[in-house]
Design a protein around this motif. Structure first.
Motif, PDB file in Angstrom:
ATOM      1  N   SER A  10       0.823  -1.213   0.000  1.00  0.00           N
ATOM      2  CA  SER A  10       0.000   0.000   0.000  1.00  0.00           C
ATOM      3  C   SER A  10       0.859   1.266   0.000  1.00  0.00           C
ATOM      4  O   SER A  10       0.327   2.372   0.063  1.00  0.00           O
ATOM      5  CB  SER A  10      -0.919   0.015   1.227  1.00  0.00           C
ATOM      6  N   ASN A  11       2.191   1.088  -0.028  1.00  0.00           N
ATOM      7  CA  ASN A  11       3.134   2.216  -0.020  1.00  0.00           C
ATOM      8  C   ASN A  11       3.004   3.044   1.262  1.00  0.00           C
ATOM      9  O   ASN A  11       3.042   4.272   1.242  1.00  0.00           O
ATOM     10  CB  ASN A  11       2.925   3.107  -1.253  1.00  0.00           C
ATOM     11  N   GLY A  12       2.833   2.329   2.385  1.00  0.00           N
ATOM     12  CA  GLY A  12       2.741   2.982   3.685  1.00  0.00           C
ATOM     13  C   GLY A  12       3.908   2.594   4.570  1.00  0.00           C
ATOM     14  O   GLY A  12       4.867   1.956   4.123  1.00  0.00           O
ATOM     15  N   HIS A  13       3.834   2.981   5.854  1.00  0.00           N
ATOM     16  CA  HIS A  13       4.871   2.639   6.829  1.00  0.00           C
ATOM     17  C   HIS A  13       4.208   1.966   8.026  1.00  0.00           C
ATOM     18  O   HIS A  13       3.003   2.089   8.228  1.00  0.00           O
ATOM     19  CB  HIS A  13       5.625   3.891   7.277  1.00  0.00           C
ATOM     20  N   CYS A  14       5.004   1.274   8.826  1.00  0.00           N
ATOM     21  CA  CYS A  14       4.451   0.435   9.891  1.00  0.00           C
ATOM     22  C   CYS A  14       5.193   0.665  11.204  1.00  0.00           C
ATOM     23  O   CYS A  14       6.425   0.771  11.219  1.00  0.00           O
ATOM     24  CB  CYS A  14       4.553  -1.031   9.471  1.00  0.00           C
ATOM     25  N   LEU A  15       4.434   0.740  12.296  1.00  0.00           N
ATOM     26  CA  LEU A  15       5.002   0.870  13.641  1.00  0.00           C
ATOM     27  C   LEU A  15       4.708  -0.413  14.401  1.00  0.00           C
ATOM     28  O   LEU A  15       3.550  -0.820  14.532  1.00  0.00           O
ATOM     29  CB  LEU A  15       4.379   2.073  14.357  1.00  0.00           C
ATOM     30  N   LEU A  16       5.767  -1.075  14.897  1.00  0.00           N
ATOM     31  CA  LEU A  16       5.613  -2.306  15.661  1.00  0.00           C
ATOM     32  C   LEU A  16       5.855  -2.019  17.133  1.00  0.00           C
ATOM     33  O   LEU A  16       6.877  -1.429  17.493  1.00  0.00           O
ATOM     34  CB  LEU A  16       6.617  -3.368  15.193  1.00  0.00           C
ATOM     35  N   VAL A  17       4.927  -2.430  17.976  1.00  0.00           N
ATOM     36  CA  VAL A  17       5.047  -2.208  19.414  1.00  0.00           C
ATOM     37  C   VAL A  17       5.092  -3.568  20.098  1.00  0.00           C
ATOM     38  O   VAL A  17       4.149  -4.358  19.988  1.00  0.00           O
ATOM     39  CB  VAL A  17       3.870  -1.369  19.958  1.00  0.00           C
ATOM     40  N   GLY A  18       6.203  -3.832  20.783  1.00  0.00           N
ATOM     41  CA  GLY A  18       6.335  -5.122  21.458  1.00  0.00           C
ATOM     42  C   GLY A  18       7.576  -5.157  22.323  1.00  0.00           C
ATOM     43  O   GLY A  18       8.513  -4.378  22.119  1.00  0.00           O
ATOM     44  N   PHE A  22       2.267   6.892  10.199  1.00  0.00           N
ATOM     45  CA  PHE A  22       2.347   5.436  10.051  1.00  0.00           C
ATOM     46  C   PHE A  22       0.987   4.883   9.651  1.00  0.00           C
ATOM     47  O   PHE A  22      -0.030   5.211  10.253  1.00  0.00           O
ATOM     48  CB  PHE A  22       2.802   4.781  11.353  1.00  0.00           C
ATOM     49  N   MET A  23       0.993   4.035   8.639  1.00  0.00           N
ATOM     50  CA  MET A  23      -0.264   3.416   8.202  1.00  0.00           C
ATOM     51  C   MET A  23      -0.810   2.496   9.288  1.00  0.00           C
ATOM     52  O   MET A  23      -1.987   2.566   9.642  1.00  0.00           O
ATOM     53  CB  MET A  23      -0.031   2.617   6.916  1.00  0.00           C
ATOM     54  N   PHE A  24       0.054   1.622   9.809  1.00  0.00           N
ATOM     55  CA  PHE A  24      -0.364   0.628  10.800  1.00  0.00           C
ATOM     56  C   PHE A  24       0.396   0.809  12.107  1.00  0.00           C
ATOM     57  O   PHE A  24       1.574   1.164  12.112  1.00  0.00           O
ATOM     58  CB  PHE A  24      -0.067  -0.797  10.303  1.00  0.00           C
ATOM     59  N   ASN A  25      -0.305   0.529  13.209  1.00  0.00           N
ATOM     60  CA  ASN A  25       0.329   0.372  14.522  1.00  0.00           C
ATOM     61  C   ASN A  25       0.013  -1.053  14.959  1.00  0.00           C
ATOM     62  O   ASN A  25      -1.133  -1.362  15.299  1.00  0.00           O
ATOM     63  CB  ASN A  25      -0.238   1.397  15.503  1.00  0.00           C
ATOM     64  N   VAL A  26       1.016  -1.918  14.924  1.00  0.00           N
ATOM     65  CA  VAL A  26       0.800  -3.353  15.140  1.00  0.00           C
ATOM     66  C   VAL A  26       1.370  -3.754  16.495  1.00  0.00           C
ATOM     67  O   VAL A  26       2.527  -3.449  16.807  1.00  0.00           O
ATOM     68  CB  VAL A  26       1.479  -4.188  14.020  1.00  0.00           C
ATOM     69  N   LEU A  27       0.562  -4.420  17.301  1.00  0.00           N
ATOM     70  CA  LEU A  27       1.010  -4.915  18.603  1.00  0.00           C
ATOM     71  C   LEU A  27       1.490  -6.354  18.468  1.00  0.00           C
ATOM     72  O   LEU A  27       0.790  -7.192  17.909  1.00  0.00           O
ATOM     73  CB  LEU A  27      -0.129  -4.852  19.624  1.00  0.00           C
ATOM     74  N   LEU A  28       2.692  -6.614  18.975  1.00  0.00           N
ATOM     75  CA  LEU A  28       3.230  -7.981  18.951  1.00  0.00           C
ATOM     76  C   LEU A  28       2.975  -8.632  20.295  1.00  0.00           C
ATOM     77  O   LEU A  28       3.207  -8.027  21.349  1.00  0.00           O
ATOM     78  CB  LEU A  28       4.729  -7.973  18.670  1.00  0.00           C
TER      79      LEU A  28
END
Length: 320
Positions: A44-52, A174-180
């Motif tokens: 999608s040509n976005g960026h991602c933030l991973l929180v974990g 950031f497109m997504f904020n993903v929780l691990l």
């Protein structure tokens, strides 16, 4: 790289996606939803933030992804003394007494911004500007970043002392904020078995930069029906307290809602989610599938929600 039709292109994207997930699964055990979110962000040509918390294979995931997608990759460890020039690059005086630009690690296809909340706002802003504009300006000269360009930033939810949390306006980039989450017992057993033995995994290159750029353009061409568009926009609008579409719970528990960028990402994310699933147009279920990681960092709870233990995830589930 071209296909005779968009339908053929979507079929190729869906097949490539399944191959990529299978190849990554040879190294990364579990975390299927995280891998899916990261791949949707890229296409999608976005960026991602991973929180974990540490040790959940965030760095290994990005490294593996870069190898499978045949993209250049750099990891930047964010620290309190990191300067913008350490990321973007700087001008140096060469032997000919002429200034020349020495490119920083940001000039790669994939950047892992490790623990982005450990560096001061000035350095955070330098990276976020590059993310938005896809260019770097130093000494009055503009340098384009390589395409595709994808930033995967990580945050540690514990040990917040001495950190510089990203403001909501910057989180919006950031497109997504993903929780691990922690792996299951069976998954951890496999992780320990594989990582404590002399096991080497040879990864295949599934796609390259040119093919990824083609798929990014293809996602934009995926048609969306009016009722799906209206659902995505109304979903974002319903998170805004004090507006006509806001629910009673939103007015009660939220101080700020998602902006228009959330609506854009809900539609783009739904398009990509549909395409990788082999569908030629998204439906409401595709919007719902990507809603939580898109809205999570764009909604701000008020003191009443915190006092009553109402989480952002609970609010999103109620809105869905």
């Amino acid at each position: 790289m071209t296909y005779s039709s968009d339908i053929e292109g979507i079929d190729a994207l869906s097949a490539s996606y399944n191959e990529i997930r299978k190849e990554i699964g040879n190294v990364i055990i579990g975390q299927e939803d995280v891998v899916k979110s990261v791949l949707i962000s890229i296409f999608s040509n976005g960026h991602c933030l991973l929180v974990g918390v540490p040790g959940l294979a965030k760095t290994l995931l990005v490294n593996t992804l870069a190898r499978v997608l045949d993209l250049s990759y750099n990891r930047v460890q964010f620290t309190p003394d990191l300067m913008p020039s350490d990321i973007l690059g700087s001008e140096i005086l060469g032997e000919e007494r002429v200034f020349k630009f020495l490119k920083g690690p940001v000039f790669s296809n994939i950047i892992l911004a490790d623990e982005i909340n450990r560096t001061p706002p000035k350095t955070q802003a330098a990276l976020l500007e590059a993310m938005q504009e896809k260019i770097v300006t130093v000494g009055g000269t503009t340098y384009p970043l390589p395409r595709p360009f994808f930033v995967l930033a990580t945050q540690n939810p514990i040990e917040q002392e001495g950190t510089y949390p990203l403001p909501e306006a910057q989180l919006d980039r950031f497109m997504f904020n993903v929780l691990l989450s922690y792996p299951s017992f069976e998954e951890e057993l496999r992780v320990v078995k594989n990582t404590t033995a002399n096991k080497q995994v040879e990864l295949r290159k599934i796609l390259n930069a040119e093919e990824i750029e083609y798929f990014q353009r293809l996602i934009r061409n995926v048609p969306v029906t009016d009722h799906v568009l209206e659902y995505a926009v109304s979903l974002a609008a319903r998170t805004r307290p004090g507006t006509t579409l806001a629910t009673e719970e939103v007015n009660k528990y939220l101080s700020w809602g998602a902006g228009p960028r959330a609506s854009q990402y809900l539609v783009l994310g739904a398009k990509c989610h549909a395409a990788i699933s082999g569908k030629y147009s998204p439906d409401i279920e595709d919007v719902q599938a990507v809603a939580e990681p898109i809205l999570r960092h764009r909604i701000v709870r008020n003191y009443k929600a915190e006092a009553e233990g109402i989480s952002v995830e609970q609010m999103i589930k109620r809105l869905l």
